[in-house]
Write an enzyme that holds these catalytic residues in place. Sequence first.
Site, PDB file in Angstrom:
ATOM      1  N   ASP A 176     -16.883  20.205 -30.996  1.00 50.85           N
ATOM      2  CA  ASP A 176     -16.468  18.505 -30.233  1.00 50.85           C
ATOM      3  C   ASP A 176     -16.293  19.998 -29.056  1.00 50.85           C
ATOM      4  O   ASP A 176     -15.212  20.208 -29.251  1.00 50.85           O
ATOM      5  CB  ASP A 176     -15.407  18.109 -30.382  1.00 50.85           C
ATOM      6  CG  ASP A 176     -15.398  16.538 -29.766  1.00 50.85           C
ATOM      7  OD1 ASP A 176     -15.684  16.953 -27.780  1.00 50.85           O
ATOM      8  OD2 ASP A 176     -14.341  16.212 -29.677  1.00 50.85           O
TER       9      ASP A 176
ATOM     10  N   HIS B  13     -13.611   9.866 -26.729  1.00 54.30           N
ATOM     11  CA  HIS B  13     -14.318  10.691 -28.063  1.00 54.30           C
ATOM     12  C   HIS B  13     -15.749   9.581 -27.952  1.00 54.30           C
ATOM     13  O   HIS B  13     -16.073   9.205 -28.864  1.00 54.30           O
ATOM     14  CB  HIS B  13     -13.361  10.197 -28.930  1.00 54.30           C
ATOM     15  CG  HIS B  13     -11.519  11.429 -28.575  1.00 54.30           C
ATOM     16  ND1 HIS B  13     -12.040  12.673 -28.784  1.00 54.30           N
ATOM     17  CD2 HIS B  13     -11.041  10.953 -28.599  1.00 54.30           C
ATOM     18  CE1 HIS B  13     -10.824  13.101 -28.755  1.00 54.30           C
ATOM     19  NE2 HIS B  13     -10.424  12.038 -28.064  1.00 54.30           N
TER      20      HIS B  13
ATOM     21  N   TYR C  79     -13.781  14.829 -21.381  1.00 55.43           N
ATOM     22  CA  TYR C  79     -12.068  14.189 -22.696  1.00 55.43           C
ATOM     23  C   TYR C  79     -12.551  15.354 -22.896  1.00 55.43           C
ATOM     24  O   TYR C  79     -13.198  15.923 -24.154  1.00 55.43           O
ATOM     25  CB  TYR C  79     -11.970  12.747 -22.431  1.00 55.43           C
ATOM     26  CG  TYR C  79     -10.888  12.702 -23.065  1.00 55.43           C
ATOM     27  CD1 TYR C  79      -9.865  13.050 -22.110  1.00 55.43           C
ATOM     28  CD2 TYR C  79     -10.452  13.275 -24.125  1.00 55.43           C
ATOM     29  CE1 TYR C  79      -8.606  12.964 -22.508  1.00 55.43           C
ATOM     30  CE2 TYR C  79      -9.729  13.035 -24.911  1.00 55.43           C
ATOM     31  CZ  TYR C  79      -8.346  12.511 -24.657  1.00 55.43           C
ATOM     32  OH  TYR C  79      -7.067  12.297 -24.287  1.00 55.43           O
TER      33      TYR C  79
ATOM     34  N   GLY D 222     -17.876  38.008 -35.461  1.00 53.81           N
ATOM     35  CA  GLY D 222     -17.973  37.808 -36.208  1.00 53.81           C
ATOM     36  C   GLY D 222     -18.285  37.246 -37.047  1.00 53.81           C
ATOM     37  O   GLY D 222     -19.679  36.922 -37.494  1.00 53.81           O
ATOM     38  N   ASN D 223     -17.608  35.996 -37.265  1.00 53.84           N
ATOM     39  CA  ASN D 223     -17.949  34.753 -38.022  1.00 53.84           C
ATOM     40  C   ASN D 223     -17.483  33.537 -37.423  1.00 53.84           C
ATOM     41  O   ASN D 223     -15.964  33.247 -36.638  1.00 53.84           O
ATOM     42  CB  ASN D 223     -17.445  34.855 -39.289  1.00 53.84           C
ATOM     43  CG  ASN D 223     -17.525  34.182 -40.634  1.00 53.84           C
ATOM     44  OD1 ASN D 223     -17.429  32.298 -39.891  1.00 53.84           O
ATOM     45  ND2 ASN D 223     -18.337  34.155 -41.230  1.00 53.84           N
TER      46      ASN D 223
ATOM     47  N   TYR E   8      -1.984  18.206 -34.955  1.00 60.74           N
ATOM     48  CA  TYR E   8      -3.296  17.237 -34.755  1.00 60.74           C
ATOM     49  C   TYR E   8      -4.242  17.919 -33.958  1.00 60.74           C
ATOM     50  O   TYR E   8      -3.750  18.467 -32.582  1.00 60.74           O
ATOM     51  CB  TYR E   8      -3.110  15.806 -34.746  1.00 60.74           C
ATOM     52  CG  TYR E   8      -4.282  14.805 -34.258  1.00 60.74           C
ATOM     53  CD1 TYR E   8      -5.558  14.988 -35.389  1.00 60.74           C
ATOM     54  CD2 TYR E   8      -4.720  14.407 -33.464  1.00 60.74           C
ATOM     55  CE1 TYR E   8      -6.015  14.547 -34.992  1.00 60.74           C
ATOM     56  CE2 TYR E   8      -5.393  13.178 -32.980  1.00 60.74           C
ATOM     57  CZ  TYR E   8      -6.766  13.200 -33.667  1.00 60.74           C
ATOM     58  OH  TYR E   8      -7.399  12.845 -34.109  1.00 60.74           O
TER      59      TYR E   8
ATOM     60  N   LYS F  45     -10.526  15.101 -35.495  1.00 59.13           N
ATOM     61  CA  LYS F  45     -10.649  14.612 -37.606  1.00 59.13           C
ATOM     62  C   LYS F  45     -12.261  15.849 -37.407  1.00 59.13           C
ATOM     63  O   LYS F  45     -12.028  16.627 -36.023  1.00 59.13           O
ATOM     64  CB  LYS F  45     -11.231  13.362 -37.553  1.00 59.13           C
ATOM     65  CG  LYS F  45     -10.484  12.725 -38.056  1.00 59.13           C
ATOM     66  CD  LYS F  45     -10.205  13.171 -39.635  1.00 59.13           C
ATOM     67  CE  LYS F  45      -8.920  12.660 -41.075  1.00 59.13           C
ATOM     68  NZ  LYS F  45      -8.383  13.824 -41.096  1.00 59.13           N
TER      69      LYS F  45
ATOM     70  N   ASP G 193     -15.284  15.925 -37.989  1.00 59.82           N
ATOM     71  CA  ASP G 193     -16.748  15.423 -38.452  1.00 59.82           C
ATOM     72  C   ASP G 193     -17.367  16.202 -39.007  1.00 59.82           C
ATOM     73  O   ASP G 193     -17.644  17.814 -38.332  1.00 59.82           O
ATOM     74  CB  ASP G 193     -16.531  15.035 -37.164  1.00 59.82           C
ATOM     75  CG  ASP G 193     -16.023  14.505 -36.687  1.00 59.82           C
ATOM     76  OD1 ASP G 193     -15.132  13.440 -37.060  1.00 59.82           O
ATOM     77  OD2 ASP G 193     -15.285  14.999 -35.241  1.00 59.82           O
TER      78      ASP G 193
ATOM     79  N   SER H 247     -39.398  16.803 -55.066  1.00 56.96           N
ATOM     80  CA  SER H 247     -39.880  18.482 -56.190  1.00 56.96           C
ATOM     81  C   SER H 247     -38.793  18.487 -57.147  1.00 56.96           C
ATOM     82  O   SER H 247     -38.327  20.432 -56.310  1.00 56.96           O
ATOM     83  CB  SER H 247     -40.675  19.469 -55.114  1.00 56.96           C
ATOM     84  OG  SER H 247     -41.757  18.522 -54.393  1.00 56.96           O
TER      85      SER H 247
ATOM     86  N   ASP I 183     -12.337   3.586 -31.700  1.00 57.91           N
ATOM     87  CA  ASP I 183     -13.018   4.721 -31.181  1.00 57.91           C
ATOM     88  C   ASP I 183     -13.427   5.377 -32.165  1.00 57.91           C
ATOM     89  O   ASP I 183     -13.983   5.822 -33.570  1.00 57.91           O
ATOM     90  CB  ASP I 183     -11.862   5.936 -31.379  1.00 57.91           C
ATOM     91  CG  ASP I 183     -11.293   5.898 -30.360  1.00 57.91           C
ATOM     92  OD1 ASP I 183     -11.858   5.632 -28.856  1.00 57.91           O
ATOM     93  OD2 ASP I 183     -10.860   6.730 -29.895  1.00 57.91           O
TER      94      ASP I 183
END
Length: 383
Positions: free
Chosen positions: A11, A18, A90, A103-104, A228, A231, A233, A242, A286
């Site tokens: 996000d 949101h 926002y 690197g990650n 916080y 979330k 998400d 197969s 939301d």
Amino acid sequence: RTTTVSVIKADIGSLAGHHRVHPDTILAASRVLAEAKRKGVIKSFYVTNAGDDLQLIMTHFKGVDNPEVHELAWTAFREATKVAKDLGLYAAGQDLLSDAFSGNIRGLGPGVAEMEFVERPSEPIVVFMADKTEPGAFNLPLYKIFADPFNTAGLVIDPRLHDGFIFEVLDVFEGKAVELRAPEEIYDLLALIGTPSRYVVKRVYRKSDREIAAVVSSERLSLIAGRYVGKDDPVMIVRAQSGFPAVGEVLEPFAFPHLVAGWMRGSHHGPLMPVGLKDSKVSRFDGPPRVIALGFQVKNGELIGPADLFDDPAFDEARRQAQMIADYIRRHGPFMPHRLGPEEMEYTTLPEVLKRLKDRFKPVEMGYKPKVKHEAGEAADVD
Ligand code: 13P
Ligand code: 13P
Ligand code: MG
Ligand code: MG
Ligand code: MG
């Protein structure tokens, strides 16, 4: 040669609170990926949104956790964030919790689901992307897809599925994982994954040959940031047909809009509503939490598709049920179980409220001394 599918999302700011990703940020990210495709860093890509989350679906030949691919995603998010800031979107840059890439991308905020496999002659995959919920939201559907014969007929009638699957379950608080086998250990499996805030199904393997079947992003933002920040998400990749569950068996659990954690301020339970891309946005309180499912064929590392799998009247009834559940549970207002329990409210303002009231709590003579301890994980002295 193996092909890798990497779904990396963040996000980076959104339109009207949101509600949803702004198309200009999708364009900005697409430009970065198009350039990388031209240079041969990735083979193909598809950029989309799940509500206010920007989704990068990429294929390449570099394996999982590849620094070049991760840096590419990071750059795409940074470029999109610039646009978000220019437009005053926002919470611009919301999920980019760090400034420094090293690197990650895991641990920096974005969610990551990647799998590497030798392509079958025909390789159907389904990419699930949810908004206003958390990684554990996929626990219940994954159980049904890979362990419940009432959902997946193939577990009973297809010899290639008959041995069952292995679930890798991650304890996100301890940073440990355990492998549990289905069907032999389904009761132990359910004992853990029924607590989706802590135990997250990270991967599923086919038992007969340990072929990868599914992978989920498991990043918990509040556990990274210590506060916080919205979330987590989640996204999930599932292989189908197969020797794996059929696409219809993979989608079937979502006909039941089960209750998940997330929704308003990441602090409420609500139904997970399956929607097509046109409804990949949130409004009411939301939410309610949503999930989209895009089907692709992967051929020579190329993404063929997508098919917008929940854009179908067959899921109308699930959406209607979700509305009814939303109506019902919303009427609880700030009461549990609509509002999340205290453990999951830890990273909200609740601790501040408790701190403020601390000195106003006075001892009360109850006639007994409570023996039950409330520290997380500590066993109570009762049945
Ligand atoms: P078709 O005959 O339409 O290919 O269906 C095959 C199948 O197995 C559906 O689950
Ligand atoms: P997101 O994680 O989707 O940004 O949701 C944050 C929020 O607080 C919604 O009310
Ligand atoms: Mg947001
Ligand atoms: Mg979101
Ligand atoms: Mg979020």
